[in-house]
Design a protein around this motif. Structure first.
Motif, PDB file in Angstrom:
ATOM      1  N   TRP A 178       0.766  -1.014   0.192  1.00  0.00           N
ATOM      2  CA  TRP A 178       0.122   0.383  -0.074  1.00  0.00           C
ATOM      3  C   TRP A 178       1.078   1.488   0.060  1.00  0.00           C
ATOM      4  CZ3 TRP A 178       0.105   4.239   3.766  1.00  0.00           C
ATOM      5  CH2 TRP A 178      -1.094   5.038   3.420  1.00  0.00           C
ATOM      6  N   GLY A 179       1.309   1.081   1.313  1.00  0.00           N
ATOM      7  CA  GLY A 179       3.011   2.068   0.426  1.00  0.00           C
ATOM      8  C   GLY A 179       3.512   2.919  -0.416  1.00  0.00           C
ATOM      9  N   GLU A 180       3.617   1.706  -1.389  1.00  0.00           N
ATOM     10  CA  GLU A 180       4.262   1.700  -2.095  1.00  0.00           C
ATOM     11  C   GLU A 180       3.571   2.529  -3.770  1.00  0.00           C
ATOM     12  OE1 GLU A 180       6.026  -1.961  -3.186  1.00  0.00           O
ATOM     13  OE2 GLU A 180       7.532  -2.120  -2.090  1.00  0.00           O
ATOM     14  N   ARG A 181       2.495   1.869  -3.334  1.00  0.00           N
ATOM     15  CA  ARG A 181       0.858   2.627  -4.557  1.00  0.00           C
ATOM     16  C   ARG A 181       0.754   4.084  -3.917  1.00  0.00           C
ATOM     17  NH1 ARG A 181      -1.131   3.378  -9.175  1.00  0.00           N
ATOM     18  NH2 ARG A 181      -3.199   3.552  -9.210  1.00  0.00           N
ATOM     19  N   ALA A 182       0.445   3.971  -2.564  1.00  0.00           N
ATOM     20  CA  ALA A 182       0.470   5.565  -2.566  1.00  0.00           C
ATOM     21  C   ALA A 182       1.754   6.262  -2.919  1.00  0.00           C
ATOM     22  CB  ALA A 182       0.050   5.710  -0.595  1.00  0.00           C
ATOM     23  N   LEU A 183       2.756   6.436  -3.129  1.00  0.00           N
ATOM     24  CA  LEU A 183       3.158   6.908  -2.661  1.00  0.00           C
ATOM     25  C   LEU A 183       4.307   7.441  -3.909  1.00  0.00           C
ATOM     26  CD1 LEU A 183       6.636   6.080  -0.404  1.00  0.00           C
ATOM     27  CD2 LEU A 183       5.339   7.960   0.183  1.00  0.00           C
ATOM     28  N   ALA A 184       3.862   6.141  -4.996  1.00  0.00           N
ATOM     29  CA  ALA A 184       3.877   6.962  -6.092  1.00  0.00           C
ATOM     30  C   ALA A 184       2.829   7.256  -6.701  1.00  0.00           C
ATOM     31  CB  ALA A 184       3.184   4.540  -7.142  1.00  0.00           C
ATOM     32  N   VAL A 185       1.426   7.283  -6.262  1.00  0.00           N
ATOM     33  CA  VAL A 185       0.347   8.580  -6.632  1.00  0.00           C
ATOM     34  C   VAL A 185       0.294  10.091  -6.338  1.00  0.00           C
ATOM     35  CG1 VAL A 185      -2.287   8.653  -5.829  1.00  0.00           C
ATOM     36  CG2 VAL A 185      -1.706   6.553  -7.070  1.00  0.00           C
ATOM     37  N   LEU A 186       0.755   9.868  -4.574  1.00  0.00           N
ATOM     38  CA  LEU A 186       1.670  11.044  -5.135  1.00  0.00           C
ATOM     39  C   LEU A 186       2.948  11.949  -5.306  1.00  0.00           C
ATOM     40  CD1 LEU A 186       1.094  10.650  -0.536  1.00  0.00           C
ATOM     41  CD2 LEU A 186      -0.081  11.426  -1.791  1.00  0.00           C
ATOM     42  N   ASP A 187       3.446  10.434  -5.934  1.00  0.00           N
ATOM     43  CA  ASP A 187       4.945  11.465  -6.807  1.00  0.00           C
ATOM     44  C   ASP A 187       3.907  11.911  -7.844  1.00  0.00           C
ATOM     45  OD1 ASP A 187       6.380  11.058  -4.593  1.00  0.00           O
ATOM     46  OD2 ASP A 187       7.913   9.150  -5.654  1.00  0.00           O
ATOM     47  N   ARG A 188       2.925  11.331  -8.093  1.00  0.00           N
ATOM     48  CA  ARG A 188       2.521  11.286  -9.700  1.00  0.00           C
ATOM     49  C   ARG A 188       1.909  12.356 -10.085  1.00  0.00           C
ATOM     50  NH1 ARG A 188       1.112   6.534 -11.196  1.00  0.00           N
ATOM     51  NH2 ARG A 188      -0.942   6.435 -10.917  1.00  0.00           N
ATOM     52  N   ARG A 189       0.657  13.029  -8.795  1.00  0.00           N
ATOM     53  CA  ARG A 189       0.124  13.921  -8.894  1.00  0.00           C
ATOM     54  C   ARG A 189       1.205  14.975  -8.344  1.00  0.00           C
ATOM     55  NH1 ARG A 189      -5.287  13.802  -8.344  1.00  0.00           N
ATOM     56  NH2 ARG A 189      -5.216  15.767  -6.768  1.00  0.00           N
ATOM     57  N   ALA A 190       2.267  15.287  -7.681  1.00  0.00           N
ATOM     58  CA  ALA A 190       3.237  16.054  -7.277  1.00  0.00           C
ATOM     59  C   ALA A 190       3.905  16.878  -8.689  1.00  0.00           C
ATOM     60  CB  ALA A 190       3.958  15.710  -5.902  1.00  0.00           C
ATOM     61  N   ALA A 191       4.137  15.307  -9.215  1.00  0.00           N
ATOM     62  CA  ALA A 191       5.260  16.000 -10.314  1.00  0.00           C
ATOM     63  C   ALA A 191       3.868  16.364 -11.787  1.00  0.00           C
ATOM     64  CB  ALA A 191       5.738  14.850 -11.106  1.00  0.00           C
ATOM     65  N   ALA A 192       2.750  16.155 -11.779  1.00  0.00           N
ATOM     66  CA  ALA A 192       1.223  16.724 -12.780  1.00  0.00           C
ATOM     67  C   ALA A 192       0.916  18.724 -12.765  1.00  0.00           C
ATOM     68  CB  ALA A 192       0.924  15.258 -12.511  1.00  0.00           C
ATOM     69  N   ARG A 193       1.425  18.410 -11.130  1.00  0.00           N
ATOM     70  CA  ARG A 193       1.171  20.079 -10.317  1.00  0.00           C
ATOM     71  C   ARG A 193       1.802  20.704 -10.685  1.00  0.00           C
ATOM     72  NH1 ARG A 193      -0.083  18.885  -5.078  1.00  0.00           N
ATOM     73  NH2 ARG A 193       2.849  19.267  -4.836  1.00  0.00           N
ATOM     74  N   ASP A 194       3.470  19.781 -10.830  1.00  0.00           N
ATOM     75  CA  ASP A 194       4.423  21.250 -11.439  1.00  0.00           C
ATOM     76  C   ASP A 194       5.164  20.784 -13.203  1.00  0.00           C
ATOM     77  OD1 ASP A 194       4.999  20.961  -8.588  1.00  0.00           O
ATOM     78  OD2 ASP A 194       6.212  19.829  -8.076  1.00  0.00           O
ATOM     79  N   GLY A 195       4.032  20.292 -13.294  1.00  0.00           N
ATOM     80  CA  GLY A 195       4.713  20.491 -14.623  1.00  0.00           C
ATOM     81  C   GLY A 195       5.285  19.132 -15.195  1.00  0.00           C
ATOM     82  N   VAL A 196       5.416  18.445 -14.502  1.00  0.00           N
ATOM     83  CA  VAL A 196       7.054  17.423 -14.844  1.00  0.00           C
ATOM     84  C   VAL A 196       6.030  16.133 -15.638  1.00  0.00           C
ATOM     85  CG1 VAL A 196       9.280  16.246 -13.907  1.00  0.00           C
ATOM     86  CG2 VAL A 196       8.548  18.416 -13.547  1.00  0.00           C
ATOM     87  N   ALA A 197       7.016  15.603 -16.534  1.00  0.00           N
ATOM     88  CA  ALA A 197       5.976  14.373 -16.635  1.00  0.00           C
ATOM     89  C   ALA A 197       6.712  13.097 -15.690  1.00  0.00           C
ATOM     90  CB  ALA A 197       6.354  13.671 -17.819  1.00  0.00           C
ATOM     91  N   THR A 198       6.036  11.441 -15.318  1.00  0.00           N
ATOM     92  CA  THR A 198       6.397  10.943 -15.305  1.00  0.00           C
ATOM     93  C   THR A 198       6.110   9.622 -14.843  1.00  0.00           C
ATOM     94  OG1 THR A 198       5.034  11.167 -12.706  1.00  0.00           O
ATOM     95  CG2 THR A 198       7.065  11.688 -12.595  1.00  0.00           C
ATOM     96  N   PRO A 199       6.217   7.999 -15.184  1.00  0.00           N
ATOM     97  CA  PRO A 199       6.127   7.424 -15.740  1.00  0.00           C
ATOM     98  C   PRO A 199       4.937   6.380 -14.931  1.00  0.00           C
ATOM     99  CG  PRO A 199       8.314   6.885 -14.921  1.00  0.00           C
ATOM    100  CD  PRO A 199       7.814   8.475 -14.794  1.00  0.00           C
ATOM    101  N   ALA A 200       3.865   5.859 -15.019  1.00  0.00           N
ATOM    102  CA  ALA A 200       2.689   5.669 -13.628  1.00  0.00           C
ATOM    103  C   ALA A 200       3.648   3.699 -13.297  1.00  0.00           C
ATOM    104  CB  ALA A 200       1.779   4.907 -15.012  1.00  0.00           C
ATOM    105  N   ARG A 201       3.101   4.426 -12.073  1.00  0.00           N
ATOM    106  CA  ARG A 201       3.500   2.628 -11.304  1.00  0.00           C
ATOM    107  C   ARG A 201       2.750   2.085 -11.277  1.00  0.00           C
ATOM    108  NH1 ARG A 201       8.181   4.596  -6.833  1.00  0.00           N
ATOM    109  NH2 ARG A 201       8.393   6.912  -7.758  1.00  0.00           N
TER     110      ARG A 201
END
Length: 194
Positions: A171-194
């Protein structure tokens, strides 16, 4: 469940002092029940008064005397009755989940750190559970142990603790991936989906 039954179950391992029980709780029972040493000592007094356990004093040189506790037949009967009744459904009360639920309006970076710490705690617990499992198996494979062991309850609860911590990691790995992806999208940085 009350602390009463957790203590009685721990005493199935054999006679123990309050200090020994605190260690047992910390090592093997902590995966499903937590208690402070003060709570344990109070409960031991209640159980002795109720006749569910006996206490004997062991005199020691150069150290304070210690009390050793063991189950009585009444305690064993109480456990038998307890195990025949259906348990209440478990409920999760987890402050981290409330913080995660609120992270969109709160300090997402702090919550991210809390998730990462929860994962580190899970890894630490898994390592401890693995050491305990190796001691229990004592060189045997799991199937041999399950056939030969006098008691399998401690092993089964240990496995439940392991599965719980493994799920915390997933769960932690998935939660961190989602939070990272949302932060990157907010900051305009593309990240691969995990």
């Amino acid at each position: 469940m009350s602390l009463k039954h957790a203590v009685l179950a721990a005493l199935l391992e054999g006679e123990a002092s309050g200090y020994d029980l605190a260690k047992i709780f910390d090592v093997s029972v902590a995966n499903f029940w937590a208690a402070t040493p003060q709570q344990l000592y109070r409960e031991l007094e209640r159980l002795a008064e109720a006749g569910l356990i006996t206490a004997r004093v062991v005199e020691q040189e150069r150290r304070p005397n210690k009390r050793m506790f063991s189950l009585t037949e009444s305690g064993r009967r109480d456990l038998h009755v307890y195990t025949s009744a259906p348990p209440r459904p478990s409920a999760i009360r987890d402050e981290l989940m409330v913080q995660v639920q609120s992270c969109d309006e709160g300090d997402t970076e702090a919550v991210r750190g809390f998730v990462a710490r929860r994962m580190e705690t899970a890894r630490t617990k898994l390592a401890r559970y693995d050491r305990l499992r190796e001691r229990m198996l004592d060189g045997r494979d799991e199937e041999t142990y399950l056939v030969e062991a006098e008691r399998i309850g401690p092993y089964l609860t240990l496995m439940r603790g392991r599965f719980f911590e493994e799920e915390n990691l997933r769960w932690g790995e998935r939660a961190l991936a989602v939070l990272d992806r949302r932060a990157a999208a907010r900051d305009g940085v593309a990240t691969p989906a995990r």
